[in-house]
Design a protein around this motif. Structure first.
Motif, short mmCIF file in Angstrom:
data_model
loop_
_atom_site.label_atom_id
_atom_site.label_comp_id
_atom_site.label_asym_id
_atom_site.label_seq_id
_atom_site.Cartn_x
_atom_site.Cartn_y
_atom_site.Cartn_z
N ASN A 102 -85.36 -57.57 -67.68
CA ASN A 102 -85.73 -57.50 -69.09
C ASN A 102 -86.29 -56.12 -69.42
OD1 ASN A 102 -85.81 -60.60 -68.65
ND2 ASN A 102 -85.94 -60.34 -70.87
N VAL A 103 -85.84 -55.57 -70.54
CA VAL A 103 -86.35 -54.31 -71.06
C VAL A 103 -87.07 -54.63 -72.36
CG1 VAL A 103 -85.74 -52.00 -71.88
CG2 VAL A 103 -84.44 -53.05 -70.01
N VAL A 104 -88.25 -54.06 -72.55
CA VAL A 104 -89.07 -54.38 -73.73
C VAL A 104 -88.34 -54.00 -75.01
CG1 VAL A 104 -91.23 -53.91 -74.95
CG2 VAL A 104 -91.22 -54.14 -72.44
N GLU A 105 -87.89 -52.75 -75.09
CA GLU A 105 -87.27 -52.25 -76.31
C GLU A 105 -85.78 -52.60 -76.34
OE1 GLU A 105 -90.58 -49.56 -74.90
OE2 GLU A 105 -88.76 -50.39 -74.02
N GLY A 106 -85.28 -52.94 -77.53
CA GLY A 106 -83.86 -53.21 -77.69
C GLY A 106 -83.13 -52.04 -78.30
N VAL A 107 -81.84 -52.19 -78.44
CA VAL A 107 -81.03 -51.17 -79.11
C VAL A 107 -81.38 -51.12 -80.58
CG1 VAL A 107 -78.68 -50.50 -79.72
CG2 VAL A 107 -79.15 -51.42 -77.44
N SER A 108 -81.61 -52.30 -81.16
CA SER A 108 -81.96 -52.44 -82.57
C SER A 108 -83.13 -53.41 -82.68
CB SER A 108 -80.76 -52.98 -83.35
OG SER A 108 -81.16 -53.51 -84.60
N PRO A 109 -84.06 -53.15 -83.61
CA PRO A 109 -85.17 -54.10 -83.79
C PRO A 109 -84.70 -55.49 -84.22
CG PRO A 109 -85.61 -52.02 -84.93
CD PRO A 109 -84.17 -51.99 -84.49
N ARG A 110 -83.49 -55.58 -84.76
CA ARG A 110 -83.00 -56.86 -85.29
C ARG A 110 -82.36 -57.74 -84.23
NH1 ARG A 110 -79.15 -56.01 -90.15
NH2 ARG A 110 -79.33 -58.29 -90.13
N TYR A 111 -81.87 -57.13 -83.15
CA TYR A 111 -81.09 -57.90 -82.18
C TYR A 111 -81.53 -57.61 -80.76
CZ TYR A 111 -77.81 -58.49 -86.07
OH TYR A 111 -77.24 -58.78 -87.28
N ALA A 112 -81.45 -58.63 -79.93
CA ALA A 112 -81.52 -58.44 -78.49
C ALA A 112 -80.08 -58.27 -78.00
CB ALA A 112 -82.16 -59.66 -77.82
N THR A 113 -79.92 -57.50 -76.95
CA THR A 113 -78.58 -57.26 -76.42
C THR A 113 -78.61 -57.43 -74.91
OG1 THR A 113 -78.18 -55.65 -78.17
CG2 THR A 113 -76.64 -55.65 -76.33
N THR A 114 -77.68 -58.22 -74.40
CA THR A 114 -77.59 -58.46 -72.96
C THR A 114 -76.24 -57.97 -72.45
OG1 THR A 114 -79.06 -60.37 -73.07
CG2 THR A 114 -77.58 -60.23 -71.17
N ILE A 115 -76.29 -57.15 -71.41
CA ILE A 115 -75.08 -56.71 -70.71
C ILE A 115 -75.31 -56.97 -69.23
CG2 ILE A 115 -73.55 -54.79 -70.15
CD1 ILE A 115 -74.26 -53.55 -72.83
N VAL A 118 -78.87 -57.43 -67.55
CA VAL A 118 -79.90 -56.63 -68.23
C VAL A 118 -80.02 -57.07 -69.68
CG1 VAL A 118 -80.64 -54.31 -68.89
CG2 VAL A 118 -79.50 -54.68 -66.69
N CYS A 119 -81.22 -57.50 -70.04
CA CYS A 119 -81.48 -58.02 -71.38
C CYS A 119 -82.54 -57.15 -72.05
CB CYS A 119 -81.97 -59.47 -71.27
SG CYS A 119 -82.37 -60.22 -72.83
N ALA A 120 -82.18 -56.54 -73.18
CA ALA A 120 -83.09 -55.62 -73.86
C ALA A 120 -83.48 -56.14 -75.24
CB ALA A 120 -82.44 -54.24 -74.00
N GLY A 121 -84.77 -56.10 -75.53
CA GLY A 121 -85.25 -56.46 -76.85
C GLY A 121 -85.41 -57.95 -77.09
N SER A 122 -85.43 -58.73 -76.03
CA SER A 122 -85.53 -60.18 -76.19
C SER A 122 -87.00 -60.61 -76.31
CB SER A 122 -84.87 -60.89 -75.00
OG SER A 122 -84.84 -62.28 -75.21
N ASN A 123 -87.18 -61.89 -76.61
CA ASN A 123 -88.51 -62.48 -76.61
C ASN A 123 -88.37 -63.94 -76.25
OD1 ASN A 123 -88.12 -64.09 -79.12
ND2 ASN A 123 -88.04 -62.08 -80.08
N SER A 124 -89.48 -64.63 -76.09
CA SER A 124 -89.43 -66.02 -75.63
C SER A 124 -88.67 -66.93 -76.58
CB SER A 124 -90.85 -66.56 -75.42
OG SER A 124 -91.59 -66.48 -76.62
N GLY A 125 -88.62 -66.55 -77.86
CA GLY A 125 -87.94 -67.39 -78.85
C GLY A 125 -86.43 -67.36 -78.75
N ILE A 126 -85.88 -66.30 -78.19
CA ILE A 126 -84.42 -66.17 -78.12
C ILE A 126 -83.90 -65.94 -76.70
CG2 ILE A 126 -84.17 -65.33 -80.48
CD1 ILE A 126 -83.89 -62.49 -79.26
N GLN A 127 -84.81 -66.02 -75.71
CA GLN A 127 -84.39 -65.70 -74.34
C GLN A 127 -83.31 -66.66 -73.84
OE1 GLN A 127 -85.42 -62.86 -72.40
NE2 GLN A 127 -83.49 -63.60 -71.54
N ARG A 128 -83.40 -67.91 -74.24
CA ARG A 128 -82.39 -68.87 -73.77
C ARG A 128 -81.00 -68.47 -74.26
NH1 ARG A 128 -81.76 -75.19 -75.25
NH2 ARG A 128 -80.27 -75.74 -73.63
N HIS A 129 -80.91 -67.98 -75.49
CA HIS A 129 -79.64 -67.49 -76.02
C HIS A 129 -79.10 -66.37 -75.14
CE1 HIS A 129 -76.91 -66.14 -79.41
NE2 HIS A 129 -76.99 -65.04 -78.68
N GLU A 130 -79.97 -65.42 -74.80
CA GLU A 130 -79.53 -64.29 -73.97
C GLU A 130 -79.16 -64.75 -72.56
OE1 GLU A 130 -78.94 -61.41 -75.44
OE2 GLU A 130 -79.68 -62.37 -77.26
#
Length: 202
Positions: A102-115, A118-130
């Motif tokens: 997990n990386v604290v900062e994402g590509v965009s403040p609006r979205y988390a992105t996982t490749i 490696v998951c960037a910009g996520s939080n506990s509310g959307i981690q399951r999605h990632e």
């Protein structure tokens, strides 16, 4: 630390293999260096954040990530390296024994992105999605990224998703929304992840 070293060596070997196929001895050397430049940071991250636990699950997922799903892991390592170059930070507590980086900062403040893993910009509310995306990559291995890219291309040039899109609550009324509200949430990997957790953007 052992897993970090193995991971770095795998990245170097993969880079050397690709380089050797495409450019002989010089290509092999260049590929090995590139493998080190992306595999080194990834190895450091998994050791620093203790990403893979010492239990059976951790070892099994490490093996999957460095064999069947290696293409996704390499793509994730490149993604992580770019984040680190821009000064972004590992989220060590969230990464620990999660089998993902997990990386604290994402590509965009609006979205988390996982490749890859490696998951960037996520939080506990959307981690399951990632985490669904990580599972998809592990399940489909080398097919995952090509299938995602193919779906994006198909839905961009042939928007069949308009047939089932919610036009009332998520109108496509400007160019950017065609991609953000139209193409993006309807591609197969996102549609599945949103069905499991989260509300598509509107």
């Amino acid at each position: 630390m052992v897993l970090a070293i193995i991971s770095t060596v795998v990245h170097i070997a993969f880079g050397a293999l690709l380089g050797g196929f495409s450019g002989g001895t010089i290509g092999l050397l260049v590929g090995a260096v590139v493998g080190l430049l992306v595999g080194g940071p990834f190895g450091w991250a998994i050791a620093s954040a203790r990403v893979y636990g010492p239990d059976a699950r951790g070892i099994l997922l490490f093996v999957v990530d460095h064999t069947w799903s290696l293409l996704n892991t390499v793509a994730g390592a490149i993604y992580l390296t770019v984040h680190l170059i821009f000064g972004h930070h590992l989220d060590r507590p969230t990464s620990q024994q999660s089998c993902r980086v997990n990386v604290v900062e994402g590509v965009s403040p609006r979205y988390a992105t996982t490749i890859g893993t490696v998951c960037a910009g996520s939080n506990s509310g959307i981690q399951r999605h990632e985490d669904v995306h990580i599972f998809q990559a592990r399940l489909l291995g080398p097919l995952y990224l090509p299938l995602v890219a193919l779906n994006y291309v198909l839905f961009t040039i042939a928007p069949v998703w308009l047939l089932w899109h919610d036009h009332t609550n998520a109108p496509i009324n400007r160019f950017t929304r065609y991609f953000e509200i139209g193409v993006y949430p309807h591609v197969w990997n996102e549609a599945i992840a949103y069905r499991i957790q989260g509300t598509p953007p509107r």
